[in-house]
Structure formats: C-alpha cells, structure tokens
Enzyme design. Structure first.
Site, short mmCIF file in Angstrom:
data_model
loop_
_atom_site.label_atom_id
_atom_site.label_comp_id
_atom_site.label_asym_id
_atom_site.label_seq_id
_atom_site.Cartn_x
_atom_site.Cartn_y
_atom_site.Cartn_z
N SER A 1 0.57 1.74 11.85
CA SER A 1 1.86 1.27 12.33
C SER A 1 1.74 -0.01 13.17
CB SER A 1 2.54 2.40 13.10
OG SER A 1 3.92 2.22 13.05
N HIS B 1 5.75 9.41 8.67
CA HIS B 1 5.05 8.30 9.31
C HIS B 1 3.98 8.86 10.24
CE1 HIS B 1 4.71 4.29 11.03
NE2 HIS B 1 4.91 4.77 12.25
#
Ligand code: GTR
Length: 415
Positions: free
Chosen positions: A253, A394
């Site tokens: 990320s 995620h």
C-alpha cells in the site's frame, strides 16, 4: 465487469470498467525531446535519468543529497529465534549529528539453514505498527514511538501496549520466509516520519528538508520512507550474515508506493515488490478508476510534493504515468500484486501499468508480463515482471508471500 461487493470502497468514485474515460499513455521509450529510445544504453543514459527527475519534481519531491552520519548500535542478538531456526538481531541506526532524532530500529531475521551455500538474500521493508507487531517473540523491543491509536485498545494515547505484540504477524509470515532461506529486515516507518500531517516535525525531514519553505518539489513523507529503506540497505551492506547484493525491497500500500520509489532511485535493490500500492504507486493515474490524484493529495497532503497537486482533477495533463515509474526498475525483477477486494487501488490499472513496462525490459532481453489479458484471481503471470491478483481484501497474506518467494527463487537463480 464484475462488481466486487462487501469491501469498503469510498463512495463517489468510479468502480465501473465501462465508465473509465478514454486515456492515452505516454510511450516510455520516447524522450522529452521526442527521440525514440532503441537501446538499453540510451535508456540508462538518457531516458531513465529524465524520468527519475520528472518523478522527483512532479510526484515525490527531491531526495536530499546530504548524507547523515550514522552509527550502528547492536541492541540484541538471539541465535535461537523462531524455534531455533533463525538468528534475530535488533540494530539501531543512530543519526549521530542529531541525538534527539529517533533512531531507525531494525529487526533482522537470518535463517540458520539455507538451501544454498551462499549468504541469504534479504527482504527489506518497513512495517506499519512497530517491530513488535510482526511477531509475538518477547525479545522484540516494544516500540516507544508514536503509533496510530487502535479501536481494540492495543495502542492507547498513541503508544503501544504489551497487547500490541503480533498484531500484524499475519502480514509477515516469518517462519515461511526463513524456511525458504530468506532473511527479512524491517523497521517501523514512523521511526522515519510518523504518518500524520505534523509527523515531519519529529522525523528526518525536520533536519534534512523541513516543508516550511513550501518548495514545489520539496521532500515529503513517501520520499522519506523510501529514503529510509536505502538507509536500511546501507546497514545490511555492513552485515556479513546477509547477501545485500540480493536485497528485495518490499512494501504494501503506501509502503508499496515508497518501495517503488526506493527501488527506482537506488539501483542497489536487486528486486522490487509492490503489494496493492495503488494510486501514486503501481496503478495508472490517467485511468480513472478507484482512488484519484486529487483524493490522495487531499486525504494525505503530506505524502507527495506540492507540484503533484497541479494534476488534481486533471490526470490527462501528466506528462508521464506510473508505468514509467515501474519501468525505472528495469531490468531488475519487479512484482506487482493486487487484491480483488481492493478496487480502490484499481487492480486492473496495476496490471496494465506493469504490462506497459514490457518494451523497456525487452531492451535488456528480458521478458516482462507478456501480451496476455488481465489474469483471473490466483493465476500469476509474467517473468522478470510478474503480477497476480488474489481473492480477499486490502492486506498482505501468506498467498502473496508464497508468490514473492517463488519469484525471488526463479529470478535470483539460487547459487
Ligand atoms: C489509503 C490510501 C491508499 C493506500 C492505503 C494504505 O487510505 O488512499 O492509497 O495508501 O491507504 O496505505 O493502506
């Protein structure tokens, strides 16, 4: 287009493939002067430096050239970590000119048994919640630094409690990594700069490039974290227990964005892995899907340089796109990973971006992603550049690490 439901996706953004407006991507092999690049030499000598400068001036800010003086302080060595399979070291990088600046505290695991005779390659990456969060081994120092509070009460008043040990261990499958003969070096990203708007005041930027001057291309947090990974590598080059020439910079990320920028700038990194790095990372900015430049500059105004804001709402005006950041990794191995539940990061945009580096890898006689379509979940594609999309949210999962390790095994031709 298959809508993926059940995951948090900020409303008001495009998640519909049919609604992606048409866009044109610049050709990485055409210089700003309009010349076609046809050899690896022209790429390395002309185009690569040109692109590096663009990304510094327009996206991440310029990395200060001044080197800080350092001292490496070994805090602990445990030769029977992970049930006796690894050596665990904690080493602080101390900035000797600035005794008040937080040290960068490295946690290193080195496998004791190795599949080859050489020194082990090493994964290098920053963690989100302190070194104590990646394992429950009690010998790991509990970070005393600023940390984001957690609703589960494991971090209170921005300080870790004992209960915070191991909270992110699923993201760092140490036993797996070590059993495959790899070392891991990690540190808390907040040692370099706590991740909030005032974070720079207690971080590296306070001494190297404070943002108070409002320079358009001033250094910002993503750049700081990237710089920190290079400082970790400086240390690893002095540690004879690992092979620093086979250092793989890895990030998830926002740390995936930083890992890409670190790998782009620092050729000592032998390979780069960006997991779900999304906007400002691997994904294409001109492809309007999920997060946008405007949104990221608004939510995280301290991540990118001020100049980047001129593209808010108009990614079409960018003279480059993120596939050209990925191309800066060439000819080194590059892994781009997505998750189906992370539409915010635009998984397909990450794939297309990785695929667009193919002509650059070809200059070096390397095969990248190839011309195939965006693959279904759990079907990695590509050679020197590789991509997968996994099921789920995620995050970083064991599945991701299994692919990263296979990829490293293949590309590093274990000696
Ligand atoms: C989000 C941000 C993403 C990504 C993510 C993360 O809020 O919009 O670009 O960086 O955070 O780091 O988990």
């Amino acid at each position: 287009f298959q809508a993926v439901t059940g995951y948090s996706q900020p409303p008001g953004f495009n998640y519909d493939e049919d609604k992606v407006p048409p866009y044109t991507l610049p050709d990485p092999l055409v210089t700003s002067a309009g010349k076609q690049v046809t050899t690896a030499r022209q790429w390395a000598g002309v185009r690569r430096p040109e692109l590096l400068k663009l990304f510094a001036e327009q996206v991440y800010g310029k990395t200060p050239e001044r080197r800080l003086k350092t001292r490496y302080e070994v805090r602990s060595v445990d030769s029977s970590a992970l049930g006796g399979t690894a050596i665990r070291k904690q080493v602080s990088i101390v900035w000797t000119e600035y005794p008040d600046l937080p040290s960068l505290d490295l946690l290193l695991y080195v496998p004791k048994n190795r599949p080859d005779a050489g020194k082990p390659p090493v994964f290098v990456g920053l963690n989100y919640m302190g070194n104590h969060s990646i394992s429950t081994e009690p010998g790991i120092a509990l970070s005393t630094r600023w940390l984001p509070n957690r609703p589960d009460g494991k971090v209170v008043n921005n300080r870790a409690t004992e209960a915070a040990r191991g909270v992110q261990m699923s993201r760092w499958p140490l036993e797996l990594i070590v059993s495959k003969g790899y070392s891991v070096a990690t540190a808390y990203y907040g040692d370099l700069e706590p991740d909030h708007a005032e974070g720079w005041k207690t971080g590296i930027r306070s001494v190297l490039d404070p943002p108070t001057n409002q320079k358009k291309d001033g250094w910002q947090a993503i750049g700081v974290w990237a710089w920190g990974m290079s400082r970790m590598l400086d240390y690893l080059e002095t540690d004879s227990s690992v092979d620093a020439r086979r250092a793989i910079v890895v990030g998830h990320s926002r740390q995936g964005k930083a890992a890409l920028w670190a790998g782009a700038q620092d050729l000592r990194f032998a390979a780069v892995i960006a997991n779900e790095s999304g906007e400002g990372g691997a994904t294409l900015s001109k492809r309007v899907f999920g997060e946008t430049i405007e949104r990221i500059n608004t939510t995280f105004p301290y991540w990118f340089c001020l100049q980047y804001r001129t593209y808010n709402g108009k990614p079409e005006a960018l003279p480059f796109d993120q596939h050209e950041l990925l191309a800066l990794i060439a000819p080194r191995p590059l892994y781009v990973a997505s998750a189906q539940g992370d539409q915010w990061a635009d998984p397909k945009g990450e794939f297309l971006s990785a695929q667009k580096t193919d002509p650059v890898y070809q200059l070096y006689g390397k095969k990248g992603i190839g011309s195939g379509d965006w693959p279904p979940i759990h079907q990695p594609v590509g050679e020197t550049v590789r991509y997968h999309i996994r099921a789920g949210e995620h995050d970083v999962k064991r599945y991701d690490w299994e692919q990263f390790i296979n990829f490293a095994d293949k590309n590093f031709k274990r000696r």
